[in-house]
Structure formats: C-alpha cells, structure tokens
Design an enzyme around this catalytic site. Structure first.
Site, PDB file in Angstrom:
ATOM      1  N   HIS A  23      40.703 -58.892 -13.430  1.00  0.00           N
ATOM      2  CA  HIS A  23      40.096 -60.190 -13.739  1.00  0.00           C
ATOM      3  C   HIS A  23      40.244 -60.515 -15.221  1.00  0.00           C
ATOM      4  O   HIS A  23      40.626 -61.640 -15.593  1.00  0.00           O
ATOM      5  CB  HIS A  23      38.612 -60.161 -13.357  1.00  0.00           C
ATOM      6  CG  HIS A  23      37.830 -61.340 -13.846  1.00  0.00           C
ATOM      7  ND1 HIS A  23      37.630 -62.471 -13.098  1.00  0.00           N
ATOM      8  CD2 HIS A  23      37.195 -61.560 -15.030  1.00  0.00           C
ATOM      9  CE1 HIS A  23      36.923 -63.341 -13.788  1.00  0.00           C
ATOM     10  NE2 HIS A  23      36.641 -62.803 -14.966  1.00  0.00           N
ATOM     11  N   GLU A  24      39.944 -59.553 -16.075  1.00  0.00           N
ATOM     12  CA  GLU A  24      40.004 -59.809 -17.522  1.00  0.00           C
ATOM     13  C   GLU A  24      41.436 -60.047 -17.989  1.00  0.00           C
ATOM     14  O   GLU A  24      41.692 -60.939 -18.808  1.00  0.00           O
ATOM     15  CB  GLU A  24      39.370 -58.640 -18.285  1.00  0.00           C
ATOM     16  CG  GLU A  24      37.892 -58.408 -17.982  1.00  0.00           C
ATOM     17  CD  GLU A  24      37.026 -59.635 -18.256  1.00  0.00           C
ATOM     18  OE1 GLU A  24      37.402 -60.454 -19.123  1.00  0.00           O
ATOM     19  OE2 GLU A  24      35.980 -59.769 -17.598  1.00  0.00           O
ATOM     20  N   HIS A  27      42.743 -63.537 -17.342  1.00  0.00           N
ATOM     21  CA  HIS A  27      42.426 -64.558 -18.347  1.00  0.00           C
ATOM     22  C   HIS A  27      43.561 -64.686 -19.365  1.00  0.00           C
ATOM     23  O   HIS A  27      43.898 -65.787 -19.805  1.00  0.00           O
ATOM     24  CB  HIS A  27      41.134 -64.195 -19.079  1.00  0.00           C
ATOM     25  CG  HIS A  27      39.880 -64.507 -18.321  1.00  0.00           C
ATOM     26  ND1 HIS A  27      39.604 -65.753 -17.811  1.00  0.00           N
ATOM     27  CD2 HIS A  27      38.808 -63.731 -18.010  1.00  0.00           C
ATOM     28  CE1 HIS A  27      38.421 -65.737 -17.209  1.00  0.00           C
ATOM     29  NE2 HIS A  27      37.925 -64.518 -17.298  1.00  0.00           N
TER      30      HIS A  27
END
Length: 262
Positions: free
Chosen positions: A124-125, A128
């Site tokens: 998820h990170e 980004h």
C-alpha cells in the site's frame, strides 16, 4: 492584470496532466527528481529524530518482506536501490517516500499477524509512490494557494466587505470538498494497487482484507469518513473484497516468500 496572470497560471498548470496506472487523470507540477530529493531529505531527517531498531530478527523480517515487494515495483517509480529502515516505536505506521525509501514502525508489527499482512502494508505504501500521490498532493496544495491568492485579489478589487470571512469559507469548501476527498481517493487507489503488487510478489492478496479488519479493531471511535483524509475501515474492506478476484489472478504462489515473523 494580476488577476489575469493568476487565472492564466491556474489554467496552464491544470493542462499539465498525467495518468495513474488506474487511468485516473492527475495534476503533477513537480518533476520526479524534485520529489526524490524531497523524499531523501525527509527520510534522512527522520532517521536522525526516530530510534532505529537494532533487533536483528525484526530487521531481517521487515527487509525480507520489503525485498519481495520491491522486486515488482516499476522502474518508473524508482530505478535505483531501495532503503528500508525499521523504527523502534509503538506507532502503528509505515510509509514509503519518493527516492526509494521505506520506513516501518515496530508498532505495525503488532497489528500485522504474518508476512502477508505486512506485505499488504508495504505494498500500500509503495503504491503511493508508484501512483505519484505525493506529487499530486503537493500540486493540489499549491493550486489551492494560487486560488486563494486569486480570490483575495478579486475580492479586494471588487471592494467586498468581510473579505477574510469569504476567504475562510472558500478554504473550508476546498478542504472538505476537494482536498479531503482527493486524499481518500489516493488511499483507495493505493489499497487496490498495493493488493495487486503484493499478489505479484507472492503474498496472499486476501491478507489485505484481514489486515483492515485488524485495523478496525484498533481504531474504534474514528471520525466519520467525510471528515477524514482516509476512507473508513469498512470501505477499505469492501473495496479490497470486491477486487480480490482480480488480485487472485495475479497471485504468484510459486514464488511465495518465506519471511519469518520474530
């Protein structure tokens, strides 16, 4: 003339659009090199402020999961080596920055039950970074400031009374009507892109759903979704559940990592 120049600048910047991997139009006003420099600088400052974990097994575990995910990150996001640091802190947090930087707080390891759930966090990170969300957020903030300056100039020129009240109302509209939904959209996009990334990396994509179920237990009393920069936990669970069939098709079980949680 000042007002015309501001309006022209807004129009000019909006025309500089890119597209995310999901096909969404993006406004990115900064170059990759600028974002990388910002990310590297921020990461170095954080390493000076935060306590870095010296636990060998914990570092090996985090590095193992991160390395598996990094192998499947497009070179367009970062073409060099990635630096992964585990911070010894109870914060339930992790992040990735442009310039190939990943930070994981030991607090998140209390919520992630296994390597797959940790991969969901890291995926998820990193998503980004892949989707240039930092660029978009900086760009949207800059455009909001330009808009505020233009609005102030127009109100002054028109001789409007209570100019400060009107400007505060405009900023509130921008915050709740544009910036917060924009941030929630980034989070939702990172959830889906991250789930695909973890699947390609050999981690079970269904673990992303279990992760946010764990998060929901940790974050009771969270503000309503429309007042938050993040989607509600239930929204994330629903979105990831709906996308699971697609992510499962990308799951590389033959290359499944074996990262042992200490």
């Amino acid at each position: 003339m000042k007002i015309k120049l501001l309006i022209c600048l807004i129009i000019f910047t909006i025309t500089g659009c890119a597209k995310s991997s999901t096909g969404r139009n993006q406004i990115t006003l900064f170059s990759n090199s600028e974002l990388s420099k910002m990310g590297i600088t921020s990461f170095e400052e954080l390493k000076q402020k935060e306590k870095i974990s010296t636990d060998v097994k914990t570092n090996q575990y985090v590095q193992c999961v991160a390395n598996a995910v990094i192998k499947h990150v497009p070179k367009s996001a970062h073409s060099g080596d990635w630096e992964v640091v585990t911070f010894d802190s109870p914060q339930v947090n992790a992040f990735a920055l442009p310039g190939g930087k990943i930070g994981v707080y030991t607090g998140i390891l209390q919520v992630t039950e296994n390597q797959d759930q940790l991969a969901a966090i890291i995926g998820h990170e990193v998503a980004h970074v892949i989707e240039r969300h930092s660029n978009e957020r900086l760009s949207s903030n800059q455009l909001t400031q330009i808009g505020a300056a233009a609005g102030s100039a127009i109100l002054t020129q028109q001789g409007v009374e209570n100019k400060e009240t009107w400007l505060m109302a405009g900023m509130a509209i921008a915050q709740y009507g544009f910036l917060m939904p924009y941030s929630r959209m980034h989070e939702s996009e990172a959830d889906i892109v991250g789930q695909d990334l973890m699947a390609r990396s050999g981690f079970q994509p269904k673990a992303a759903i279990a992760l946010w179920q764990n998060m929901a237990k940790q974050s009771k009393g969270a503000p309503p979704e429309f007042l938050s920069t993040h989607p509600s936990n239930q929204t994330r669970i629903d979105d990831l559940s709906q996308h699971l069939t697609t992510a499962n098709k990308l799951y590389q079980s033959k290359s499944r990592p074996s990262c042992i949680k200490p």
